[in-house]
Write an enzyme that holds these catalytic residues in place. Structure first.
Site, PDB file in Angstrom:
ATOM      1  N   CYS A   1       1.794   8.089 -26.495  1.00 53.34           N
ATOM      2  CA  CYS A   1       0.903   6.996 -26.877  1.00 53.34           C
ATOM      3  C   CYS A   1       1.692   5.893 -27.572  1.00 53.34           C
ATOM      4  CB  CYS A   1      -0.205   7.512 -27.799  1.00 53.34           C
ATOM      5  SG  CYS A   1       0.404   8.092 -29.396  1.00 53.34           S
TER       6      CYS A   1
ATOM      7  N   CYS B   1       3.740   6.940 -30.476  1.00 52.58           N
ATOM      8  CA  CYS B   1       5.070   7.455 -30.133  1.00 52.58           C
ATOM      9  C   CYS B   1       6.057   6.311 -29.951  1.00 52.58           C
ATOM     10  CB  CYS B   1       4.987   8.282 -28.854  1.00 52.58           C
ATOM     11  SG  CYS B   1       3.891   9.716 -28.926  1.00 52.58           S
TER      12      CYS B   1
ATOM     13  N   ASP C   1      14.656 -28.744  -8.619  1.00 57.80           N
ATOM     14  CA  ASP C   1      15.881 -29.418  -8.223  1.00 57.80           C
ATOM     15  C   ASP C   1      15.718 -29.822  -6.762  1.00 57.80           C
ATOM     16  OD1 ASP C   1      18.670 -30.195  -8.209  1.00 57.80           O
ATOM     17  OD2 ASP C   1      19.004 -28.377  -7.052  1.00 57.80           O
TER      18      ASP C   1
ATOM     19  N   ASP D   1      19.110 -24.006  -8.011  1.00 60.39           N
ATOM     20  CA  ASP D   1      19.995 -23.073  -7.314  1.00 60.39           C
ATOM     21  C   ASP D   1      21.469 -23.328  -7.575  1.00 60.39           C
ATOM     22  OD1 ASP D   1      20.276 -25.464  -5.787  1.00 60.39           O
ATOM     23  OD2 ASP D   1      21.040 -24.247  -4.129  1.00 60.39           O
TER      24      ASP D   1
ATOM     25  N   ASP E   1      22.201 -26.689 -12.411  1.00 61.87           N
ATOM     26  CA  ASP E   1      20.837 -26.340 -12.810  1.00 61.87           C
ATOM     27  C   ASP E   1      20.802 -25.281 -13.906  1.00 61.87           C
ATOM     28  OD1 ASP E   1      19.775 -28.013 -10.786  1.00 61.87           O
ATOM     29  OD2 ASP E   1      20.103 -26.431  -9.309  1.00 61.87           O
TER      30      ASP E   1
END
Length: 748
Positions: free
Chosen positions: A3, A6, A434, A633, A637
């Site tokens: 739970c 824990c 971009d 990419d 960037d």
């Protein structure tokens, strides 16, 4: 771990150890991600500290190793619990039969023996973990269940040994409680296993064996783990690619949908790179291993998903803190319930007590139906409060949905970095893009070559391509492709340096050359040059200038990059999701405006000639109210991806872009962004549904178990029923998350 208590206990114990800076525990996968101050930190102390708390742990190798199918089957721990459950259910059956006339099992000592066997057998781990947690000051679900079971057993034992005390005797209750609790945990564990099936399905994409080629002899079956770079393997039709490699011989269609989600197969030929897990469809191939199995694409994806499941969403961290304290609240409520009904409640409402003739056979009552004294009633209600409370549902509400969501996303080629990334994606207000390689294909082609000095077009392309030999930028790749199509041999490149967003400078044939934006290559270009550049850009081209530090400008090269086929539809879909859109590009104004017009972007949503630091500034100053995503990419960037609330890298981008992103979209299709954001919204909807159920369940059943409706309506929640409800609450949370895995959800 059982739970949220824990989770809190394990995290707190880890954080208390010297050298631990951060610890994140996942209840569903039962793993802990620990950030140590130094590599020399004593990891053995961490294991010992957890063992003292009652949690056995082991170190996981930092190197990703994909287990064989047999090992994965052996790892299904829920199946190993059936023995414990069967013992508990057999004892429960004996206890129930003892209440039937004519069976011969009704003697009180038989019930006492059965209850003792239940506590000493299947109930022993619960009692031990409960006591360990209580002694450590971190009570858990096992503490609540153990206290409830032992209270019923202890009271019954006192009544059995000393009948004159008048205490209630109900030996069957501990047996029933343990039976229902273990049954619920068994079913919950099976459901948990299903939530983790995505990782297993990914691992199964990589076969256990491969056909190794040795000289001119026949192929030899070997384990994938034994393959090393440079080995040659044969791939038959219907085989999956065992490791990342390069095709040496053959031509075939290869299904990569298992990794990227793309439906169309890849046409592989000599020189094609194939990732582990891809499926060969048509003809035999000979593959040269480029990376061993532990470093393959599928292994990295699995490692990324595992790390994602270890990173908590902010809402999960809050719920874990609440669930950790919830156990203490329940203990206090149980004590208050015991004292109230023992000392006050039965005097105010004496009708809640049963008459003496309602007692069960042989003085062995059934808890909740034969309370004759204030203490008996108070004890049964206190036990019901202990058992019915369910921090398990609270602890599982978020990680189950996050785990299922990240797993399903990974199967579709969408890699979230963690639960925090999913939560951010679900509340996005704006998405910025971009241009080159993101909204465009990134496979640009040279459209025009215009030498300006005393050299021909081939020489200009040869110099520019030689300078771009070490670049992965789409425009640089276009130059290399043009040089290859013209059969031009590249010169040796030395002392190369890339200025992000500007261009490349290096030594070619002893001459220092520059390739990049005209304003960077030639600080003071003439009006004629600017006019020529503008004319080329009006046709949709990006213009690169080539210059020699001594001879000056050598020429211009125009490169066209077409929009991705699905770019316009993706932008329209995102706008339909009420997201603001924008385009941040380092390219010139004319190509950016032309692309924006083709994709349906408004003029106010476009920005051009931005250096990386200017993109970063635009991200930080964007007026969007709420979270903002950046899609890119390239190297330029990376700062913007890291600064955005959610960085999204397309799978064809550079490694640095992917490392800076919170979401990586594998493959060529841009619509993965739409699918990822929709999946994130559905995942967080499941989280909210689960939390509403978990909190609502406890708000309703806790007062009911405490006897709120007993005086006026005679409604009494017995501990066996409380145990059943507690188990069902956890199963409901996990089952609701599984609807997300199968796609049977509407996100509402």
């Amino acid at each position: 771990m059982k739970c949220g208590g824990c989770v809190r206990a394990v995290e707190q114990r880890l954080l208390d150890q010297p050298g631990v800076r951060q610890a994140s525990v996942n209840l569903l996968t039962r793993t802990a991600w620990v950030d140590l101050a130094s590599a020399e930190a004593d990891q053995a102390n961490l294991l010992e500290a957890l063992a003292e708390l009652g949690f056995q742990a082991r170190l996981r190798s930092s190197e990703v190793e994909l287990s064989s199918r047999r090992e994965r089957l052996r790892a299904r721990s829920w199946w190993q619990q059936w023995r414990q459950l069967v013992v508990a259910l057999v004892l429960l059956l004996v206890s129930v039969l003892g209440h039937l006339p004519g069976v011969g099992l009704g003697a009180l000592w038989i019930h006492a023996l059965v209850a003792t066997a239940a506590l000493a057998g299947p109930g022993r781990p619960i009692l031990v973990r409960g006591i360990q947690g209580a002694l450590a000051g971190l009570p858990s679900m096992d503490t609540l269940v153990g206290l409830g079971v032992f209270s019923a057993y202890g009271a019954s034992l006192v009544a059995f040994l000393w009948p004159h005390t008048g205490w209630p005797c109900f030996f069957n209750e501990p047996v029933m409680l343990l039976g229902f609790v273990l049954l619920g945990r068994f079913l919950e564990e099976r459901a948990r296993f299903r939530t983790g099936r995505a990782l297993e399905q990914l691992a199964e994409l990589q076969p256990d064996t491969a056909l190794l080629l040795l000289g001119d002899g026949p192929p030899r079956p070997v384990r994938v783990g034994g393959l090393r770079p440079g080995d040659r393997v044969r791939l038959l039709p219907g085989d999956r690619v065992p490791v990342d490699g390069v095709v040496l011989e053959g031509c075939s269609a290869v299904d990569v949908s298992g990794l990227t989600g793309e439906p169309l197969p890849l046409q592989a030929a000599a020189g094609s790179e194939l990732a582990a897990g891809s499926l060969n469809l048509e003809a035999p191939l000979v593959l040269e291993v480029s990376r061993r199995g532990a470093d393959s694409a599928i292994a990295r994806i699995i490692h990324l998903v595992e790390r994602a499941q270890a990173r908590k969403a902010p809402i999960q961290a809050l719920v874990d803190r609440i669930a950790g304290r919830f156990t203490l609240v329940v203990l206090a409520l149980a004590v208050a319930t015991l004292l109230f009904w023992w000392l006050v409640g039965t005097q105010i409402w004496p009708q809640v007590l049963n008459s003496p003739h309602a007692a069960g056979h042989a003085g062995h009552g059934v808890l909740g139906t034969s309370a004759e004294t204030p203490f008996a009633l108070a004890l049964q209600l206190a036990i019901a409060v202990l058992v019915v409370a369910c921090p398990c549902a609270l602890g599982l509400a978020t990680p189950t949905a996050i785990t299922v969501g990240t797993g399903r996303a990974a199967r579709e080629g969408l890699l979230f970095r963690g639960g925090d990334a999913i939560e951010t994606a679900a509340r996005l207000q704006a998405v910025l893009f971009d241009k080159t390689g993101t909204l465009t294909l990134g496979r640009a082609l040279v459209a025009a070559v215009e030498p300006l000095a005393d050299l021909d077009a081939d020489r200009l392309v040869q110099l520019a391509a030689s300078l771009e030999a070490g670049s992965r930028h789409p425009l640089g790749q276009a130059l290399l492709q043009e040089a290859q199509s013209r059969d031009l041999e590249l010169f040796e490149l030395g002392d190369s340096h890339t200025t992000a967003g500007e261009g490349v400078v290096g030594l070619v044939e002893g001459r220092r050359l520059r390739v990049g934006r005209l304003a960077w290559v030639e600080p003071a270009p003439s009006a004629a040059l600017l006019a020529r550049q503008a004319l080329l850009e009006c046709q949709g081209a990006s213009v690169l200038a080539v210059a020699d530090d001594q001879l000056g400008l050598l020429g211009l090269i125009a490169i066209n990059d077409q929009p991705r086929p699905d770019a316009a539809a993706v932008l329209a879909a995102l706008r339909g999701m009420d997201l603001e859109l924008g385009l941040l590009s380092g390219d010139r104004r004319e190509p950016v405006q032309q692309l924006g017009s083709r994709l349906g972007l408004k003029p106010a949503e476009l920005a051009w000639e931005l250096r990386p630091e200017q993109k970063l500034e635009r991200i930080l100053q964007h007026p969007a109210y709420g979270a903002l995503a950046m899609v890119g990419d390239g190297i330029n960037d990376a700062p913007a991806l890291a600064a955005a609330d959610l960085g999204i890298a397309v799978g064809t981008g550079t490694q640095i872009a992917q490392d800076s992103a919170d979401l990586v979209v594998m493959g060529e299709q841009l619509d993965g962004i739409v699918r990822a954001l929709l999946l994130a919204r559905r995942t967080m909807a499941k989280v909210r549904q689960n939390l509403a159920w978990a909190f609502g369940y406890n708000l309703i059943v806790l007062p009911l178990a405490a006897g709120v409706l007993l005086p006026g309506f005679g409604v009494l929640l017995t501990p066996p029923l409380a145990a059943l409800l507690m188990a069902l609450s956890s199963i409901t949370v996990v089952a609701n998350a599984l609807l997300l895995q199968d796609g049977r959800d509407d996100g509402s």
